[in-house]
Design a protein around this motif. Structure first.
Motif: not given
Length: 306
Positions: A258-265
């Motif tokens: 999401t825009r708030a979380a950025g890219y996560c993995l």
């Protein structure tokens, strides 16, 4: 290096090709961070944090890598900082559903499941109202294309009701020792009342627990899943968004953005019978989270084999 996880130790992060931090809508983290040097310190769970100066570059805001069985922490960059985790939330959804439901149980898709995902701007499994899918089939729709419609259908059914399900998610998080986690929905989408939050450490704990469930491990490690049309549902074809799959030893687990979380993995790899699990949060470049995870798994596996 011994074992199946024959990755390239010390792999450096690629250039920011294709996506800039501004385009991603997030602020880039400091360029390079290594885990603590000097004497080992204690992690939140009491396991030692290994000292290391040769760790791969990590560009995301937070990262965590640990041995799934022993809990030994191999890498920790701001692992206890609370932040949004986007669709990594769906790992808890899958885990909680399978504590209640059988994979053969059938869920009927309702218009509100589809509308929820579309109105919220979430990724979908392209489910059709009226289709009847088993829980096992819906898990592929939940985890591979990261379907918010599948998450809503499962939460609605097994709460019962989404609010009831979210309450169970938070209770389950507490029972697993995820004390810095708060869920507000079953999918990780932003809400008008605010986002949920978790930490890289808490999500690694969840990843280790979820991968003990055979069906979750199977689903998370599947690159593509196809369903033929039946009298119960139309045909579906779902491709996994996790580009780490196909790397020797990689076994999942979940992407998020999401825009708030950025890219996560949330990721995992297996070598010589040992499973390492890790989490990257708030990376500014989508592709770099996969190369960073690959490098961390290789580095962690080499440290354990030394």
């Amino acid at each position: 290096m011994a074992g199946a996880l024959a990755l390239v130790t010390g792999l450096t992060a690629p250039a920011q090709a294709g996506v800039t931090p501004a385009q991603a809508g997030v602020t880039p983290a400091p360029a390079v961070v290594s885990p603590s040097s000097g004497a080992p310190v204690s992690a939140a769970n009491g396991a030692p944090v290994s000292a290391a100066n040769d760790a791969p570059a990590v560009y995301g805001r937070a990262a965590y890598l640990m041995d799934a069985a022993s809990g030994e922490v191999l890498f920790d960059k701001d692992g206890t900082e609370r932040m949004p985790v986007a669709s990594l939330t769906k790992t808890m959804t899958a885990y909680l559903v399978l504590r209640t439901a059988k994979p053969t149980d059938v869920v009927r898709i309702r218009p509100e499941d589809v509308a929820y995902a579309e109105d919220g701007g979430g990724t979908t499994a392209d489910l059709r109202p009226g289709d009847r899918l088993t829980v096992g089939e819906l898990l592929y729709g939940l985890m591979l294309p990261s379907g918010a419609d599948a998450a809503h259908a499962l939460a609605r059914t097994y709460g019962p009701g989404v609010e009831g399900f979210v309450a169970k998610m938070n209770a389950t998080a507490r029972s697993l020792g995820m004390n810095d986690t708060h869920y507000v929905n079953a999918d990780g989408l932003p809400t008008p009342g605010g986002d949920g939050y978790s930490t890289a450490r808490d999500q690694a704990v969840l990843a280790a627990k979820a991968l003990q469930v055979p069906l979750i491990k199977e689903v998370a490690g599947t690159r593509r899943h196809d369903l033929d049309a039946t009298d119960e549902h139309r045909s579906y074809g779902w491709r996994n968004t996790n580009r780490l799959l196909g790397t020797p030893g990689a076994i999942g687990l979940k992407t998020g953005f999401t825009r708030a979380a950025g890219y996560c993995l949330a990721f995992a790899g297996e070598s010589d019978g040992r499973v390492l699990v890790g989490v990257l949060l708030d990376e500014s470049v989508s592709s770099r989270r996969f190369s960073t995870a690959e490098a961390l798994l290789s580095w962690g596996s080499a440290r354990q084999s030394a």
